[in-house]
Design a protein around this motif. Sequence first.
Motif, PDB file in Angstrom:
ATOM      1  N   UNK A 232      60.819 -74.440   6.575  1.00 42.74           N
ATOM      2  CA  UNK A 232      61.057 -74.914   7.951  1.00 42.74           C
ATOM      3  C   UNK A 232      62.154 -75.210   8.508  1.00 42.74           C
ATOM      4  N   UNK A 233      63.053 -75.774   7.610  1.00 38.77           N
ATOM      5  CA  UNK A 233      64.276 -76.031   8.020  1.00 38.77           C
ATOM      6  C   UNK A 233      65.419 -74.850   7.692  1.00 38.77           C
ATOM      7  N   UNK A 234      65.124 -74.420   6.737  1.00 43.02           N
ATOM      8  CA  UNK A 234      66.315 -73.158   6.336  1.00 43.02           C
ATOM      9  C   UNK A 234      65.798 -71.934   7.477  1.00 43.02           C
ATOM     10  N   UNK A 235      64.735 -71.727   7.860  1.00 44.99           N
ATOM     11  CA  UNK A 235      64.287 -70.640   8.696  1.00 44.99           C
ATOM     12  C   UNK A 235      64.790 -70.920  10.116  1.00 44.99           C
ATOM     13  N   UNK A 236      65.224 -72.231  10.384  1.00 42.21           N
ATOM     14  CA  UNK A 236      65.627 -72.328  11.626  1.00 42.21           C
ATOM     15  C   UNK A 236      67.125 -73.218  11.803  1.00 42.21           C
ATOM     16  N   UNK A 237      67.924 -72.605  10.825  1.00 45.54           N
ATOM     17  CA  UNK A 237      69.276 -73.040  10.623  1.00 45.54           C
ATOM     18  C   UNK A 237      70.460 -71.815  10.727  1.00 45.54           C
ATOM     19  N   UNK A 238      71.300 -71.829  11.640  1.00 40.26           N
ATOM     20  CA  UNK A 238      72.369 -71.141  11.654  1.00 40.26           C
ATOM     21  C   UNK A 238      73.519 -71.920  11.373  1.00 40.26           C
ATOM     22  N   UNK A 239      74.562 -71.035  10.768  1.00 39.29           N
ATOM     23  CA  UNK A 239      75.936 -71.562  10.500  1.00 39.29           C
ATOM     24  C   UNK A 239      76.914 -70.486  10.562  1.00 39.29           C
ATOM     25  N   UNK A 240      78.171 -70.962  10.816  1.00 40.85           N
ATOM     26  CA  UNK A 240      79.463 -70.054  10.822  1.00 40.85           C
ATOM     27  C   UNK A 240      80.749 -70.702  10.678  1.00 40.85           C
ATOM     28  N   UNK A 241      81.507 -70.419   9.667  1.00 38.80           N
ATOM     29  CA  UNK A 241      82.727 -70.944   9.489  1.00 38.80           C
ATOM     30  C   UNK A 241      84.046 -70.503   9.995  1.00 38.80           C
ATOM     31  N   UNK A 242      85.170 -71.055  10.199  1.00 40.91           N
ATOM     32  CA  UNK A 242      86.245 -70.224  10.485  1.00 40.91           C
ATOM     33  C   UNK A 242      87.400 -71.214   9.904  1.00 40.91           C
TER      34      UNK A 242
ATOM     35  N   UNK B  54      94.087 -62.496  14.953  1.00 39.11           N
ATOM     36  CA  UNK B  54      95.625 -62.385  15.377  1.00 39.11           C
ATOM     37  C   UNK B  54      95.741 -62.283  16.559  1.00 39.11           C
ATOM     38  N   UNK B  55      96.550 -63.007  17.380  1.00 35.55           N
ATOM     39  CA  UNK B  55      97.039 -64.475  16.942  1.00 35.55           C
ATOM     40  C   UNK B  55      96.110 -65.532  16.749  1.00 35.55           C
ATOM     41  N   UNK B  56      96.241 -66.772  16.222  1.00 41.94           N
ATOM     42  CA  UNK B  56      95.391 -67.646  16.132  1.00 41.94           C
ATOM     43  C   UNK B  56      94.839 -68.263  17.484  1.00 41.94           C
ATOM     44  N   UNK B  57      93.815 -68.403  17.942  1.00 41.38           N
ATOM     45  CA  UNK B  57      93.383 -68.405  19.186  1.00 41.38           C
ATOM     46  C   UNK B  57      93.053 -70.106  19.283  1.00 41.38           C
ATOM     47  N   UNK B  58      93.006 -70.539  20.400  1.00 37.64           N
ATOM     48  CA  UNK B  58      92.814 -71.781  20.782  1.00 37.64           C
ATOM     49  C   UNK B  58      91.570 -72.490  20.161  1.00 37.64           C
ATOM     50  N   UNK B  59      91.070 -73.637  19.957  1.00 34.97           N
ATOM     51  CA  UNK B  59      90.050 -74.108  19.408  1.00 34.97           C
ATOM     52  C   UNK B  59      88.656 -73.649  20.339  1.00 34.97           C
ATOM     53  N   UNK B  60      89.243 -73.854  21.755  1.00 35.00           N
ATOM     54  CA  UNK B  60      88.063 -73.599  22.821  1.00 35.00           C
ATOM     55  C   UNK B  60      87.707 -72.008  22.574  1.00 35.00           C
TER      56      UNK B  60
ATOM     57  N   UNK C  59      88.159 -69.985  20.269  1.00 35.14           N
ATOM     58  CA  UNK C  59      87.649 -69.731  19.118  1.00 35.14           C
ATOM     59  C   UNK C  59      85.888 -69.697  19.085  1.00 35.14           C
ATOM     60  N   UNK C  60      85.750 -71.131  19.253  1.00 32.76           N
ATOM     61  CA  UNK C  60      84.193 -71.322  19.516  1.00 32.76           C
ATOM     62  C   UNK C  60      83.569 -70.788  20.481  1.00 32.76           C
ATOM     63  N   UNK C  61      84.249 -70.603  21.713  1.00 30.62           N
ATOM     64  CA  UNK C  61      83.440 -69.843  22.850  1.00 30.62           C
ATOM     65  C   UNK C  61      83.148 -68.476  22.713  1.00 30.62           C
ATOM     66  N   UNK C  62      84.424 -67.814  22.272  1.00 36.09           N
ATOM     67  CA  UNK C  62      84.230 -66.276  22.123  1.00 36.09           C
ATOM     68  C   UNK C  62      83.916 -65.684  20.799  1.00 36.09           C
ATOM     69  N   UNK C  63      83.969 -66.586  19.841  1.00 34.43           N
ATOM     70  CA  UNK C  63      83.741 -65.989  18.340  1.00 34.43           C
ATOM     71  C   UNK C  63      82.665 -66.591  17.550  1.00 34.43           C
TER      72      UNK C  63
END
Length: 577
Positions: free
Chosen positions: A179-189, A226-232, A234-238
């Motif tokens: 139940x937990x795994x089926x409803x988890x999503x993650x992404x790293x940067x 490239x180039x390295x985006x701002x944190x905002x 990165x999170x918002x668009x990617x």
Amino acid sequence: MTKHFTVENTVESALEGLALSNPSLTYVKEDKVIFRDQDKSKVALISGGGAGHEPTHAGFVGKGGLTGAVSGPIFASPSTKQILNGIKLVGQDKPGVLLIVKNYTGDVLHFGLAGERARALGYNVEVFVIGEDVSVGRSKGGLVGRRALAGTPIIHKSLGAYVENYKHTLKDAVKLATALNDNLVSIGASLNHAKVPGQEFESSLKDDEMELGMGIHNEPGVKTLKPVPSVEELIKTQMLPKLLDQSDKDRAFVNFEKGDEVVLLINNLGGVANLVLQAITKVAADLLKSEYDITPSRVYAGTLISALDGEGFSITLLNVTKANKSAPSEVKSVVDLLDAETEAAGWPAKRVETKAPTYDPELIKESDDSTQQAGTYDFDHFSKVLKAGTETLIKAEPEITRLDTKVGDGDCGTTLVAGAEGIVKNLDKLPKHSLAATFHKLSNLLEELCGGTMGALLSIYFSGLSQGVEKNSSKGTPVDPTTFGKALQDALDTLYKYTNARPGDSTIIDALEPFVKEFVKSSDFSKAVAAADKGAQATGSSEAKFGRASYVGDSSDIPDPGAIGLVEFLKGIESAF
């Protein structure tokens, strides 16, 4: 080359260190197993995998968490023998053993084989594979499935609370994990790859590049930015779109609908400063609200599953509403499992309390009511001389900064200018009929605008001035030179309560005290400024005993920047006095 501390037998030493700092844990050196005591009526929970992901896995062993963890070498699975021995150590007389495995080929194969061998020996064993990464979509992931990221510690914690606090079977534990795994999503940067102990650091990333979809084993991300985006950005668009965009059929693994309860986890891959990670957490939570109308019911931030010292972070979302529908019926909400108390060292909140205290905003509302409206003054003239002092200080800032780069950290000039300019910009907020109230307001402004040691010194001095004017004059009475001189001395006495700096120590005091003493004596502003100037210049022939300049090997030939800055400000006032 980047420097790193190295310890021989890093993995073994780390596991032993964990056991030393957690007396309820036992370390079995031969098989790199960490385990704890557990009620025989409860299902045993065993996880593990390659080292380098600390505090996962061993850091989640503890009451309310895992029963045991098995470690392999850095970024490599433990052997089948190690895992089987881990089962033997914690699985005796238990109703079952659940092996919790991250979806990486080596881990799945070795834990799967260990489970088969344990079943042949009579153990009731199930293997559950975690996978919640969305960076690799369905088309590219193919039959391999999603990788495991920071959803892993969420499942560790939830299962640990479940077997500790609810009646259950092994089948129930698997049901909850599903139940937990089926409803988890993650992404790293990540900005870069990690440094593996004992190996040369390698990275194909340039200074203006970063990777999206970074895993936890130094494997490349799925996209170079490239180039390295701002944190905002990165999170918002990617990142968030890949977690939540339901139109992306390749990655829409979990459906998030309006009104669904959501948990947010910001995980440090190991190399992000805690200060920055907390700021990232704020940005992510704000964007969830503004872009997707999601306000998480719980927000976690910390290093839960690292990639050694990877300079990155991951975002994990758990859809609580949908997980609750598939969880065992006795679990009212999986959030209760996350809130439950635990002794596992790796979980950031040992027990969640959701009743944060309230307060009356009026208690901290800025007010001048505590200051008597003592000492009238000419506000227009006061404003004129402040502006003149600020203009002179601005012109002198480059020289003050030059001096401070030699004996300090180079910010004295800009700090003083920031305070002076801030006061001029806030002239309309100053009380116009009471000098005591005005100095009280200036004290607050200087602490806020300058910051650091300089801000504190000036704020204390002006607070003393406010009290001095109040002490030596009354409401409706103009402040004359004699009264002002007494207030200057009172302010200096107040400052001396909180600093041991005195004339001769090569600080701002070398200019301030002569100014005060001369004005008290003569009531002549020009003579007082001349005395301050003489004192400031004398700091160029003595060693600094306070502040960052005191750390410099030889500062005896450099005047104190703070003292010079004060004199320049006073000279500007003198020109318009």
